[in-house]
Motif scaffolding. Structure first.
Motif, PDB file in Angstrom:
ATOM      1  N   THR A 495       0.825  -1.192   0.000  1.00  0.00           N
ATOM      2  CA  THR A 495       0.000   0.000   0.000  1.00  0.00           C
ATOM      3  C   THR A 495       0.863   1.248   0.000  1.00  0.00           C
ATOM      4  O   THR A 495       0.596   2.213  -0.721  1.00  0.00           O
ATOM      5  N   TYR A 496       1.927   1.225   0.825  1.00  0.00           N
ATOM      6  CA  TYR A 496       2.821   2.388   0.880  1.00  0.00           C
ATOM      7  C   TYR A 496       3.439   2.638  -0.490  1.00  0.00           C
ATOM      8  O   TYR A 496       3.512   3.770  -0.968  1.00  0.00           O
ATOM      9  N   ALA A 497       3.899   1.531  -1.117  1.00  0.00           N
ATOM     10  CA  ALA A 497       4.558   1.674  -2.413  1.00  0.00           C
ATOM     11  C   ALA A 497       3.641   2.361  -3.418  1.00  0.00           C
ATOM     12  O   ALA A 497       4.070   3.191  -4.207  1.00  0.00           O
ATOM     13  N   LEU A 498       2.354   2.007  -3.369  1.00  0.00           N
ATOM     14  CA  LEU A 498       1.426   2.573  -4.336  1.00  0.00           C
ATOM     15  C   LEU A 498       1.226   4.073  -4.160  1.00  0.00           C
ATOM     16  O   LEU A 498       0.781   4.758  -5.067  1.00  0.00           O
ATOM     17  N   THR A 499       1.573   4.593  -2.953  1.00  0.00           N
ATOM     18  CA  THR A 499       1.415   6.030  -2.768  1.00  0.00           C
ATOM     19  C   THR A 499       2.565   6.799  -3.398  1.00  0.00           C
ATOM     20  O   THR A 499       2.498   8.004  -3.563  1.00  0.00           O
ATOM     21  N   LEU A 500       3.633   6.082  -3.758  1.00  0.00           N
ATOM     22  CA  LEU A 500       4.812   6.771  -4.271  1.00  0.00           C
ATOM     23  C   LEU A 500       4.647   7.147  -5.725  1.00  0.00           C
ATOM     24  O   LEU A 500       3.924   6.494  -6.475  1.00  0.00           O
ATOM     25  N   GLU A 501       5.391   8.177  -6.107  1.00  0.00           N
ATOM     26  CA  GLU A 501       5.276   8.683  -7.467  1.00  0.00           C
ATOM     27  C   GLU A 501       5.651   7.635  -8.502  1.00  0.00           C
ATOM     28  O   GLU A 501       6.624   6.907  -8.318  1.00  0.00           O
ATOM     29  N   ASN A 502       4.945   7.562  -9.559  1.00  0.00           N
ATOM     30  CA  ASN A 502       5.210   6.693 -10.702  1.00  0.00           C
ATOM     31  C   ASN A 502       4.937   5.212 -10.466  1.00  0.00           C
ATOM     32  O   ASN A 502       5.007   4.431 -11.407  1.00  0.00           O
ATOM     33  N   ALA A 564       9.174 -14.189  -0.489  1.00  0.00           N
ATOM     34  CA  ALA A 564       8.102 -13.704  -1.361  1.00  0.00           C
ATOM     35  C   ALA A 564       8.568 -12.485  -2.144  1.00  0.00           C
ATOM     36  O   ALA A 564       9.562 -11.853  -1.801  1.00  0.00           O
ATOM     37  N   ASN A 565       7.841 -12.160  -3.173  1.00  0.00           N
ATOM     38  CA  ASN A 565       8.206 -11.042  -4.031  1.00  0.00           C
ATOM     39  C   ASN A 565       7.027 -10.097  -4.216  1.00  0.00           C
ATOM     40  O   ASN A 565       5.907 -10.545  -4.482  1.00  0.00           O
ATOM     41  N   ILE A 566       7.283  -8.800  -4.038  1.00  0.00           N
ATOM     42  CA  ILE A 566       6.267  -7.823  -4.413  1.00  0.00           C
ATOM     43  C   ILE A 566       6.770  -7.186  -5.693  1.00  0.00           C
ATOM     44  O   ILE A 566       7.859  -6.646  -5.750  1.00  0.00           O
ATOM     45  N   ARG A 567       5.984  -7.265  -6.745  1.00  0.00           N
ATOM     46  CA  ARG A 567       6.422  -6.705  -8.027  1.00  0.00           C
ATOM     47  C   ARG A 567       5.743  -5.362  -8.229  1.00  0.00           C
ATOM     48  O   ARG A 567       4.526  -5.261  -8.311  1.00  0.00           O
ATOM     49  N   LEU A 568       6.563  -4.305  -8.326  1.00  0.00           N
ATOM     50  CA  LEU A 568       6.025  -2.971  -8.567  1.00  0.00           C
ATOM     51  C   LEU A 568       6.236  -2.608 -10.024  1.00  0.00           C
ATOM     52  O   LEU A 568       7.283  -2.884 -10.582  1.00  0.00           O
ATOM     53  N   SER A 569       5.204  -1.981 -10.612  1.00  0.00           N
ATOM     54  CA  SER A 569       5.346  -1.515 -11.995  1.00  0.00           C
ATOM     55  C   SER A 569       5.343  -0.005 -11.998  1.00  0.00           C
ATOM     56  O   SER A 569       4.451   0.621 -11.416  1.00  0.00           O
ATOM     57  N   LEU A 570       6.368   0.582 -12.646  1.00  0.00           N
ATOM     58  CA  LEU A 570       6.439   2.035 -12.735  1.00  0.00           C
ATOM     59  C   LEU A 570       6.326   2.432 -14.188  1.00  0.00           C
ATOM     60  O   LEU A 570       6.826   1.737 -15.069  1.00  0.00           O
ATOM     61  N   ASN A 571       5.668   3.566 -14.411  1.00  0.00           N
ATOM     62  CA  ASN A 571       5.487   3.950 -15.804  1.00  0.00           C
ATOM     63  C   ASN A 571       6.517   4.967 -16.278  1.00  0.00           C
ATOM     64  O   ASN A 571       6.391   5.529 -17.351  1.00  0.00           O
ATOM     65  N   ASP A 577      13.392  10.448 -12.268  1.00  0.00           N
ATOM     66  CA  ASP A 577      11.989  10.174 -11.948  1.00  0.00           C
ATOM     67  C   ASP A 577      11.871   9.184 -10.801  1.00  0.00           C
ATOM     68  O   ASP A 577      10.967   9.290  -9.982  1.00  0.00           O
ATOM     69  N   ASN A 578      12.745   8.204 -10.789  1.00  0.00           N
ATOM     70  CA  ASN A 578      12.571   7.121  -9.829  1.00  0.00           C
ATOM     71  C   ASN A 578      13.479   7.174  -8.613  1.00  0.00           C
ATOM     72  O   ASN A 578      13.355   6.373  -7.698  1.00  0.00           O
ATOM     73  N   LYS A 579      14.369   8.153  -8.616  1.00  0.00           N
ATOM     74  CA  LYS A 579      15.347   8.243  -7.506  1.00  0.00           C
ATOM     75  C   LYS A 579      14.640   8.344  -6.155  1.00  0.00           C
ATOM     76  O   LYS A 579      14.922   7.604  -5.228  1.00  0.00           O
ATOM     77  N   LYS A 584      12.810   6.480  -0.956  1.00  0.00           N
ATOM     78  CA  LYS A 584      11.739   6.456   0.040  1.00  0.00           C
ATOM     79  C   LYS A 584      11.419   5.019   0.421  1.00  0.00           C
ATOM     80  O   LYS A 584      11.207   4.714   1.601  1.00  0.00           O
ATOM     81  N   LEU A 585      11.386   4.138  -0.562  1.00  0.00           N
ATOM     82  CA  LEU A 585      11.106   2.735  -0.260  1.00  0.00           C
ATOM     83  C   LEU A 585      12.161   2.183   0.686  1.00  0.00           C
ATOM     84  O   LEU A 585      11.834   1.497   1.658  1.00  0.00           O
TER      85      LEU A 585
END
Lengths: 1069, 438
Positions: A495-502, A564-571, A577-579, A584-585
């Motif tokens: 959930t936290y990851a989803l709040t992050l940009e991109n 386990a693995n959490i796979r995040l997709s960034l656009n 952009d991702n720094k 933060k993660l």
């Protein structure tokens, strides 16, 4: 005309070249052709991972993830359909099915890791309980079925956005490659597939993903190179023709270019160095540089020949060589120094090799310009063009010389203004340097018109994104991930990851569990949450495996339910952009997630890129510093004056600063492609100032100390030659501006700007400065013309030789540079490493060295060893024989691998303790057959260096009759770099299964030939600690044998701390 | 007198000790001078050096090192040796044309309440540099063979008190009190390595008559003793030292008094305060060694044409900062390459000082061993930036047995005659040697 210093020796050498031309030409050509036979060995490496050193932790972990989850860099095919139903129509769905099947059949595609609508399962609930059926359970040949599939998919939050766009209009097929090295071939195959695919009217197919990028990049670069290199060659040939109006110079210049470029590539092939993406820029650079030397030689030769048409041409060539060999050698050395600077500062292997091999190419061009070229000219004996002769006779200057003289006049008359102008540039450059931004986005390697670029854009628009970030969660025990605490933590992280940009999508095992829970509760959306009961969760997995394939979750969780693995997709893919997101993660994970029982680590392409680009800024400025320093040092050495060195680098420094200003203005980022421009610009740009300074010294002498005359004389000849030199390099780089590879375009632009500025600065700023300061390094030679000292050649030779040695040694320096084991192996290794060797020990060590002829040397030493917290200290005092008596060796070994050990050596002859370098673990210890690492390990195993495995149980009987129930094991260094450091390709050893002491080891060298064998005998307990008393190492290659015999071993007597000090070394005890 | 007393007590001690170890080396070296088209033998030298280590009690150890030096050719200046540099308690026991017997070192080591004492005739080496000296000024040196001898052999041991106090885990303070008023031994007149460069020796000029040279030496062991302090620290992988020494410079200052056309030289020894530091650390394959020293009073010869020559008695005084920056590289197996940059700068300068204000010397050392360290090649090159003079030493040694070493080498100088190395332009030589230990 020009004063020749010390004609004798240089003239003799020049005569050797010129008077035996055929042999020299023949030898040059034969050597070139022989070397070229190695060219076919050259291979390409276009992987993004090639940019990182193999032991970079981010990369290493990435490989671990691939092992565990089978995830790395996929090829992604997107199907986009803009019509009302989107892709949920029979044709499109059938297309998906067809593509999925075809792609899974490809050799390099991991059939278990193809993900699409056609492969995934729907989890629903029914009266009987949970039902797991593929989405394509019914073949989608009607709109009715297509609609049904949409209903099912849209009801499964996990897939919305990741597999299917929310607006129905896009879907992806994700296919993982088995071998990234074969990406190019696979990409071509996929292209073929797409060509033949049964697409519908409104369907558009796109291919994207890192797998596609690596695959395409290869042919993209090739096409580019095929266009650029001939273009550069053509432009330069035209320039040469224009400058001399003769055919032979153009021909010879091209031969030298061919020699330089092709021989360098051949050397790369011989040393197993692949052709990287950025290696593309190397031929263009070499073309520009290699032609410069011949330009200067031709310029001087034709000038002389035009003025003395009657003179014997061979003599003219000799005179030219005698005059020009010095500045040509100076510029070659400084250019090499500049590129070696890149080697030292770059942390990415492609750049290191780029710096190194370009330096080699420059050296080859130098050799051929001084040997092959004069020899060839001696055969051809070209005449100066009629134009040149006419101009010489009437003492006129041609247009280009006139332009340069004009420039010279302006400079000399406005010296102060010129200086102020350049100082302003320098200041604005410093200011701009602080505003540079570091950024890199791999997709921007491609021109926006390229299909890959468009594909990437399209996918990132419709779906969650092509840029992946994996978070690997690890628990302590098997099945620990059934617990709600852990799963809730994972959910919170998601959930936290989803709040992050991109970050547009996050999937993990949690989503599947939620869906299962919901389906087992009547399919009500309300139940889409995580069950709070460990047993329940375990049951869910069981039920799932009953209904479907338990390997379905292999990408999300491992077999033991521990990882386990959490796979995040960034656009978005760019570093900037991702720094923030990555940082933060990491913060969140450290502050809120990591605990004794559960840890999370970032991995995936976005993470690797983050680590990769992080260092670019630092590495760039470091490279700048090192190149500048090296060039300064070499110039100072060659001119015999520090001031001269400083003057030599000023124009180049101002050019680089101007480029910074330009980059900030043009919004060009400091990225992978552009960061190395500094070393290249220095290497190329310094040539102008070297020629200028060299010429001014001679000119000052010739003009008997008249400054104005000396400076004016600079422009018509040397200025003209430098102008053509500049044109060749600038236009050569200008060619890069037309490249389709975007980073190369930027690179070409900034190097062009830099070289132009260097040229103008050398022709205006430098002379203006010299005019105002009248420095000694210009006047010295003239003032010392008394009594031509007979050692001046020796002096010069010594200076040059020392410069050669500096550059040569640095170049030679440059040339020099862990599996998840099954539990069984780890236990054995653990046992071996746990064998007690006492907190401290005092012992006598007798070393016997026997060479292959039987000659024996014996050394007696007294040794002490003591363990401290995280540290082991050892000291060795030599007692006999007399000529080594008093020598002492002290080491502090630190446990953490990254912390460098400290070592000191005391030599009685010096009466001084000397600090020595501890990094060469593979070097042999003081003439014995044991390496430093062998001695440090003392029979223990180094898990951080090797991957160990068990071969079999094998009883061992030694020559002396000792018998052991041994296990035969194997150790392979984790990376090539480690192997090189240790000096072993692999080793096999027998370990006693009762005592866990290693009895015998066989070592293989880097060419996988048997290198040496170690045998341990006389193993018995002393003070209740198992001690090895006799170690014999035999080197099979040299036939040399070393035996270490330990005696008087004492674990009881306290070993005093004061023994491990420099004072103790001097005292001898 | 004192010397014979010392040797007598030594023999008595030798016969009454508890646990002793005796070892010795015998070295034979032959040098052939090959310069100036005229090849002739320069020296045939034999050196016998016995060493005796013993424990007098549990806590007290004693070391005695003796030396007997024989030279068949005497080109190196035994005949005219004046031995004036030695104090009463130092120097050789016998004086002869071809032989020289001395007690090189004789000291006692003991530990008292965690403090280490070494009392007696010894060598103490400060600093990190190889070949040239910045901080290494505690012991004077014999320049009989210029700088060609190993420093351990050419350094002159002094009677001194050397105390070292450990501080904390890794640091220590060393205190030196040197009452032995011995100074540098210069090559005597007429010998091969006699200094002739105007940097060191006042040059003779036509029309000026040299009346004489008077030597004034410090004489009080208390007032004229040297004192040194060194603080050593090991911090974050760096070996650091901070040094201070209040000492007499080991070269006499040649004051020249010119009255009408008569020149008198007064050679006097002057005091100096030396404040310095050194640092070294290993980084990967590289080791960095640095050293810097500030001297408050150094003395340099003025050119005769100087306007202040008479007023200053031909000597210019200035404070000086010297440093050395050294980098060793051990990246290749069995090889070491070391580069050093020496620099010495005078704060106070005058154009008529013969020495340049900023003196730079570069040195390069290349060492490589072969076949399990049985063969060793060493090449040392020194290059003075100012006058572009060079010294080159090449040395190849072979270990025939564990205790027998053979070698061949060459020492070559070049440069202007008046420069530091160039003054020995004509002394290029080839050496062959053997060392036997037992």
């Amino acid at each position: 005309m020009k004063t020749i210093e010390n004609p004798s020796r240089v003239q003799q050498l020049a005569r050797l070249v010129v008077h035996y031309p055929k042999i020299n030409v023949l030898i040059s050509l034969v050597v070139m052709i022989a070397l070229l036979s190695a060219l076919p060995l050259l291979y390409k490496d276009t992987r993004a991972d090639a940019f990182l050193a193999a032991d970079n932790p981010a990369l290493v972990y990435q490989n671990v993830v691939k092992e565990q989850f089978g995830l790395s860099d996929p090829i992604v095919i997107a199907i986009i359909n803009d019509s009302e139903k989107g892709v949920f129509n029979p044709t499109s769905l059938q297309l998906i099915d067809w593509l999925t099947e075809e792609i899974s059949a490809l050799d390099n595609i991991n059939a278990q890791r193809v993900t699409s609508l056609a492969t995934e399962n729907n989890i629903t609930g029914s009266d009987e309980g949970m039902q797991v059926d593929p989405f394509f359970d019914e073949y989608p040949d009607t709109q009715h079925i297509a609609d049904k599939i949409w209903r099912q998919v849209s009801d499964f939050p996990l897939y919305m956005g990741s597999l299917i766009a929310e607006d129905k209009k896009a879907t992806v097929i994700v296919a993982e490659l088995n071998d990234k090295g074969l990406a190019e071939i696979t990409y071509q195959q996929v292209l073929q597939l797409v060509e033949n695919a049964p697409i519908g009217q409104n369907d558009t197919l796109y291919i994207a993903g890192e797998g596609a990028i690596s695959g395409y990049l290869g042919s993209y670069i090739d096409a580019d190179a095929q266009r650029l290199n001939p273009l550069a060659g053509l432009i330069i040939t035209i320039i040469v023709l224009f400058a001399f109006r003769r055919f032979s110079p153009a021909l010879l210049a091209n031969i030298i270019i061919a020699a330089s470029v092709l021989m360098t590539l051949a050397v790369m092939a011989l040393f197993d160095v692949p052709f990287f993406v950025i290696t593309n820029a190397m031929p263009v650079i070499l073309i520009g540089i290699s032609v410069a030397d011949s330009m200067h030689i031709f310029s001087d030769y034709f000038e002389r020949q035009a003025n003395n048409p009657e003179q014997d041409k061979k003599e003219i060539i000799v005179e030219t060589l005698v005059t020009m060999w010095r500045p040509i050698t100076l510029t070659t050395l400084t250019t090499i120094a500049g590129f070696i600077g890149l080697y030292f500062s770059a942390y990415m292997p492609p750049f290191k090799f780029f710096g190194l091999f370009t330096a080699i190419g420059v050296a080859i061009a130098w050799i051929y310009s001084l040997i092959f070229l004069p020899a060839a000219m001696s055969i051809i004996q070209p005449n100066a063009s009629k134009r040149m002769v006419k101009l010489a006779q009437s003492d006129e200057l041609d247009t280009f010389a006139k332009i340069m003289v004009f420039l010279g006049n302006i400079t000399m008359n406005n010296a102060r203004k010129v200086i102020v102008f350049f100082v302003l540039i320098i200041l604005s450059g410093f200011y701009s340097a602080t505003h540079l931004s570091v950024n890199e986005n791999r997709i921007e390697t491609f021109h926006p018109s390229e299909p890959l670029f468009k594909a990437d854009q399209a996918i990132n628009q419709h779906l969650n994104g092509t840029n992946n970030l994996n978070i690997i969660i690890e628990a302590n025990e098997s099945e620990a991930l059934f617990t709600t605490e852990n799963l809730t933590q994972i959910e919170a992280l998601q959930t936290y990851a989803l709040t992050l940009e991109n970050v547009k999508g996050a999937t993990s095992i949690v989503d599947y569990l939620k869906q299962i829970h919901r389906s087992l509760n009547g399919g009500d959306k309300q139940f889409y949450w995580l069950p709070k009961n460990k047993e329940l969760i375990a049951q869910y997995f069981l039920i799932y495996s009953a209904s479907s394939d338990p390997t379905d979750f292999e990408e999300e969780i491992d077999y033991d339910y521990r990882i386990a693995n959490i796979r995040l997709s960034l656009n978005k893919g760019s570093y900037q952009d991702n720094k923030d997101t990555v940082e933060k993660l990491n913060s969140y994970i450290e502050d809120n997630f990591n605990s004794a029982n559960l840890t999370a680590t970032l991995s995936g392409r976005v993470n690797v890129n983050y680590h990769w680009i992080e260092g670019v800024g630092e590495s760039h400025f470091l490279g700048l510093g090192i190149s500048l320093f090296l060039v300064l040092a070499v110039s100072a050495l060659l001119f015999g004056s520090l001031t001269a060195g400083l003057f030599a680098i000023l124009p180049v420094l101002s050019s680089i600063l101007l480029v910074y200003a330009a980059m900030v203005l043009l919004k060009i980022n400091l990225g992978v492609g552009t960061s190395m421009f500094a070393s290249v610009a220095i290497g190329l740009g310094v040539d102008f100032s070297i020629h200028t300074i060299d010429r001014l010294r001679t000119s000052f002498k010739d003009n008997f100390g008249n400054w104005d005359q000396a400076l004016a004389d600079l422009y018509p000849l040397t200025g003209r030659a430098l102008f053509f030199n500049y044109l060749a390099i600038a236009l050569g780089f200008g060619v890069l501006i037309s490249s389709k590879v975007v980073p190369l375009t930027n690179f070409g632009t900034i190097v062009f700007i830099s070289v132009t500025t260097s040229f103008f600065a050398s022709m205006s700023f430098l002379p203006a400065l010299i005019k105002l300061t009248k420095p000694k390094f210009i006047t010295d030679d003239y003032l010392n013309t008394q009594g031509a000292p007979r050692y001046s050649f020796a002096r010069k030779a010594a200076r040059l030789a020392s410069a050669f040695i500096v550059v040569g040694v640095l170049s030679v320096v440059a040339f020099g540079k862990a599996a998840l084991a099954s539990p069984d192996v780890l236990t054995v290794v653990d046992n071996i490493n746990k064998v007690d060797d006492g907190d401290f020990v005092t012992r006598k060590l007798t070393m016997t060295l026997v060479d292959k002829r039987g000659k024996t040397r014996v050394r007696e030493t007294q040794a002490y060893r003591k363990y401290y917290d995280g540290e082991k200290r050892t000291v060795l005092f030599y007692k006999k024989p007399t000529n080594v008596k008093g020598t002492a060796f002290l080491t502090f070994d630190y446990e953490p691998v990254e912390k460098e050990d400290n070592q000191w050596l005391y030599l009685p002859a010096l009466r001084k303790v000397r600090r020595i370098s501890a990094s060469d673990r593979g070097d042999y210890f003081l003439g014995t057959d044991f390496t430093y690492e062998d001695i440090k390990q003392e029979g223990k195993l180094a898990l951080q260096d090797y991957d160990y495995s068990i071969i079999r149980f094998e009883p061992l009987t030694l020559e002396n009759g000792d018998h052991y129930d041994a296990i035969l094991m194997k150790g392979v260094p984790k990376t090539k770099a480690i192997a090189k450091e240790l000096g072993y390709a692999r080793n096999e050893f027998w370990v006693d299964s009762k005592t866990w002491v290693i009895i015998k080891v066989n070592y293989w060298d880097l060419k996988d030939k048997p290198l040496k064998t170690l045998i341990v005998t006389d193993i018995r307990k002393v003070d209740d600690i198992l001690t090895r008393h006799n170690l014999a190492a035999t080197n099979h290659k040299t036939g040399h044998k070393t035996t270490f015999v330990f005696s008087d071993v004492d674990y009881k007597t306290q070993v005093k701390d004061k023994l491990f000090t420099q004072r103790a070394m001097k005292l001898g005890k | 007198m004192i010397k014979s007393l010392l040797s007598a007590s030594l023999i008595t001690l030798m016969s009454s000790s508890i646990h002793a170890e005796l070892s010795a080396t015998w070295e034979q070296e032959f040098a052939l001078s090959v310069s100036g088209g005229d090849t002739h033998a320069q020296k045939l030298e034999s050196i016998f050096q016995p060493e005796w280590n013993t424990s007098l009690t549990d806590n007290i150890d004693m070391t005695v090192i003796g030396r007997m030096l024989l030279d068949a050719y005497d080109n190196l200046g035994f005949e005219n040796a004046s031995f004036d540099n030695f104090s009463d308690i130092n120097g050789t026991i016998t004086q002869s044309k071809h032989a020289d017997i001395s007690i090189r070192e004789w000291y006692v080591d003991t530990e008292i309440s965690n403090t280490f004492w070494r009392i007696g005739k010894q060598q103490v080496v400060w600093g990190q540099a190889d070949g040239l000296k910045v901080l290494d000024v505690v012991n004077p040196q014999s320049y009989r063979e210029f700088i060609l001898d190993d420093f351990a052999d050419s350094r002159i041991p002094l009677w001194m008190l050397n105390v070292e106090v450990p501080i904390g885990d890794n640091d220590s303070v060393q205190f030196l009190w040197i009452a032995d008023l011995t100074y540098n031994e210069l090559a005597t007149q007429g010998s091969v390595y006699e200094l002739s460069s105007p940097l060191f020796i006042p040059q003779s000029t036509d029309g000026i008559k040299l009346l004489g040279i008077n030597q004034h030496r410090p004489s009080s062991a208390i007032k004229d003793a040297d004192i040194g302090i060194r603080y050593s620290k090991f911090y974050a992988g760096w070996d650091l030292t901070f040094n201070y020494m209040y000492h007499y410079q080991d070269n006499p200052v040649m004051y020249q008094t010119l009255v009408e056309n008569n020149l008198t030289i007064n050679a006097q020894f002057e005091r100096n305060n030396l404040l310095g530091a050194s640092a070294s650390k290993a980084f990967g394959d590289f080791t960095l060694r640095t050293e810097i020293a500030y001297s408050s009073d150094t003395y340099h010869l003025l050119d005769k044409s100087s306007a202040v020559f008479i007023q200053k008695q031909g000597i210019h005084q200035s404070d000086d900062v010297s440093s050395v920056l050294g980098l060793d590289w051990q990246g290749l197996e069995n090889t070491m390459l070391s580069i050093q940059w020496f620099q010495s700068s005078l704060f106070n300068y005058e154009p008529s000082v013969i020495r340049p204000q900023h003196n730079h010397i570069l040195s390069g050392l290349y060492k490589q061993s072969f076949e399990n360290e049985t063969w060793e090649l060493e090449i040392l090159a020194l290059y003075g930036l100012d006058k572009r003079d060079t010294a080159l030493q090449i040395h190849l040694s072979y270990m025939l047995e564990s205790n027998i070493k053979l070698w061949v080498g060459t020492d070559v100088f070049s440069g202007p005659e008046k420069s530091l190395f160039g003054q020995f332009n004509q002394t290029d030589r080839l050496t062959l040697g053997l060392e036997w230990g037992f």
